[in-house]
Motif scaffolding. Structure first.
Motif, short mmCIF file in Angstrom:
data_model
loop_
_atom_site.label_atom_id
_atom_site.label_comp_id
_atom_site.label_asym_id
_atom_site.label_seq_id
_atom_site.Cartn_x
_atom_site.Cartn_y
_atom_site.Cartn_z
N ILE A 4 -0.44 2.27 -4.56
CA ILE A 4 0.34 3.23 -3.80
C ILE A 4 -0.54 4.45 -3.53
O ILE A 4 -1.14 4.99 -4.46
N LEU A 7 2.14 8.50 -1.21
CA LEU A 7 3.48 8.09 -0.76
C LEU A 7 4.42 9.31 -0.71
O LEU A 7 4.57 10.02 -1.70
N THR A 43 10.80 5.06 -5.70
CA THR A 43 9.55 4.29 -5.61
C THR A 43 9.85 2.79 -5.67
O THR A 43 9.34 2.02 -4.85
N PRO A 53 9.35 4.39 3.34
CA PRO A 53 8.65 5.65 3.04
C PRO A 53 8.55 6.53 4.29
O PRO A 53 8.55 6.02 5.41
N GLY A 56 2.60 7.22 3.89
CA GLY A 56 1.86 6.70 2.75
C GLY A 56 1.60 5.22 2.88
O GLY A 56 2.12 4.56 3.78
N VAL A 58 1.39 1.44 0.92
CA VAL A 58 1.83 0.65 -0.24
C VAL A 58 1.36 -0.79 -0.08
O VAL A 58 1.62 -1.43 0.93
#
Lengths: 309, 253
Positions: A4, A7, A43, A53, A56, A58
């Motif tokens: 991640i 984020l 999360t 999100p 960010g 992931v």
């Protein structure tokens, strides 16, 4: 296994995640810690695709959530904090349906459902409708549901918080058994549980990662020695606590009735001076010991620092 | 295909929560009662003591047209009401309880989730209406004369289409909001607006309610077809489901 980067998740003016960056290596049991509202559940919901999100990057099991999120559900298993089910289905039917959705044929499903119901101690309740299940049974069924397709990544949101001690023990043992079979990201506020099953710990506060480290390294780095004492006279112990607070080797002093807990920076001086000060003030002690610092001490220390900043 | 797995789940829900049974029971009762009411209402009125003679004159000898009119009237009221009641919680309730999130964390697309719900409701209403129509046809045969099969089938097909308009619109309302109560309020508001606007002269030709009139005319003869209302009804169903999908795919659970 999970990466991640920066984020962010905003709900209007509220920044639930504020540049969270973390990495979970394959095969570890990652303890995801943080105070209420820190961003743990957000999360996990982003990782499952149930929330999006704001910005960010992931990556989960090599899959970029932004470009190929739909294939991710085959590779992850998710247990929410309060799993809910269709009350009119039996646990067998529910797990069978999920196995079918993941492409298992009838033979594979039958054997997998049987195996999972035994694993979570629900074999005898397999033909009962879920509507009549207790909270603990639903939690265990939720874990079985998350495991039905043997995922590479298991996301557990407070998996034992609502369970009684025996249920908690069973689920923690189950997580321990799964260790090594898949990567587990487990959020919890019960630090003793995290300390027991997790080999890597990440502490999140206000949407940002404060620290991430293997558990033992974290303890070595941040855990400060702790002394605990119990006196016979509460007022006398309170006076003693006031004296101890003035010592520069005492980093934290907490008092709970007649129980004193002192975190120290210089253990050698504390060993010499703490008990001596009790003797000087003629405090009658029932118990006095130097205890092993817990993850809770580290957590409170780090989250406390973050709150002050 | 995952659609059929989710559809099976929906049909099991319709069955075990007795929703299918309730829809079938209500429609069958009114299907059977319609020709019966048409037949006995004038006789019942004649039984009123000291009834003025003019009252009997107001109710001529009932015919098969009265049975069909009564059937359409009953179905248009209770079918639409059932469509709202059975659909209003379908998505909102799952979002509220969290079961949607539990299911959609597995390989089920949001399109599949919505479509399975709609198709399950189509099955429930189609089966229930078929049984009700069979009952109505049989009682009409006993009390009056046999209704022509083809036109009566067409009438029921059109009635089903109107019910599905309300099912699709309610499903959309259920998708837009998060609670069952809000979905119910929104769906009833939509029903009142559609019924109000649809009763205005000239405009009514384009509204789903017109299909009931057209269905009656197919069975009894006379009148013009209402193709505009037919295509608009299909358009409303498709449009409502499409908008529901657009909204639902962006919702966080």
């Amino acid at each position: 296994m999970i990466q991640i980067e920066s984020l962010h998740k905003h709900y209007g003016a509220v920044h639930a995640l504020d540049g969270l960056t973390m990495t979970v290596e394959p095969g570890v049991v990652f303890g995801f810690l943080g105070p209420n509202g820190a961003g743990k559940t957000t999360t996990l919901r982003i990782l499952t695709g149930l929330a999006r999100p704001t910005s960010g990057k992931v990556m989960v099991a090599g899959v970029d959530l932004a470009s190929d999120g739909r294939t991710l559900s085959h590779r992850i298993g998710y247990l929410s904090e309060e799993p809910t089910f269709y009350p009119w289905l039996t646990s067998w039917e529910y797990l069978d349906m999920l196995g079918h959705l993941h492409g298992l044929d009838l033979t594979a499903r039958t054997s997998r459902v049987k195996e999972l119901l035994e694993l979570v101690s629900l074999a005898e309740a397999g033909k009962r409708r879920i509507g009549g299940f207790s909270h603990g049974m639903r939690q265990r069924l939720g874990l079985a549901a998350a495991l039905v397709h043997k995922p590479e990544v298991l996301l557990l949101d407070e998996p034992v918080s609502a369970l009684d001690p025996s249920g908690r023990k069973e689920v923690l043992e189950l997580i321990e058994r799964l260790s090594g079979q898949c990567t587990i990201l487990m959020s919890s506020h019960i630090l003793a549980d995290v300390e027991r099953v997790c080999n890597v710990v990440g502490i999140i506060s206000r949407g940002r990662m404060i620290v991430q480290s293997p558990r033992e390294a974290l303890m070595d780095r941040y855990a400060q020695p702790v002394f605990e004492a119990e006196g016979e006279d509460t007022a006398a112990v309170k006076r003693w606590a006031d004296t101890v607070r003035q010592q520069n080797w005492a980093t934290a002093v907490s008092l709970d009735g007649d129980r004193l807990r002192v975190t120290v920076s210089d253990v050698k001086r504390a060993r010499r001076e703490l008990l001596a000060s009790a003797v000087t003030q003629e405090i009658a002690l029932r118990r006095y010991e130097e205890v092993r610092p817990s993850l809770e001490d580290v957590f409170l220390q780090l989250v406390g620092k973050e709150a002050i900043q | 295909m995952n659609f059929f797995i989710v559809l099976r789940k929906e049909l099991i829900e319709q069955w075990r929560t007795k929703r299918m049974l309730i829809v079938a029971a209500v429609l069958v009762i009114f299907g059977l009662a319609s020709p019966l009411l048409a037949k006995v209402t004038p006789d019942l009125l004649k039984l009123i003591p000291n009834a003025p003679a003019v009252l009997a004159g107001l109710f001529p000898t009932p015919t098969v047209a009265d049975a069909v009119s009564q059937y359409i009237k009953n179905m248009s009221q209770f079918g639409v009401l059932l469509a709202l009641l059975m659909s209003m919680g379908s998505v909102a309730q799952e979002k509220e309880r969290g079961t949607a999130a539990m299911l959609l964390a597995h390989p089920v697309s949001r399109f599949t989730f919505l479509l399975a719900k709609f198709v399950a409701l189509v099955c429930t209403f189609a089966v229930s209406l078929a049984v009700a129509a069979l009952g109505c046809w049989y009682y009409t045969l006993l009390l009056f004369k046999a209704l022509p099969w083809g036109p009566f089938l067409a009438l029921n097909g059109l009635m089903l289409l109107v019910f599905l308009v309300y099912v699709a619109v309610t499903l959309l309302c259920s998708t837009l909001v998060r609670t069952q109560g809000a979905a119910a309020g929104l769906a009833f508001a939509a029903l009142i607006i559609v019924a109000g606007v649809g009763s205005l002269p000239r405009i009514d030709e384009y509204f789903p309610g017109r299909l009931f009139t057209w269905g009656g005319m197919i069975v009894l003869g006379g009148g013009d077809p209402a193709w505009a209302a037919f295509w608009i009804s299909l358009g409303i169903i498709t449009g409502a489901l499409f908008i529901a999908w657009l909204v639902f795919r962006r919702q966080e659970l």
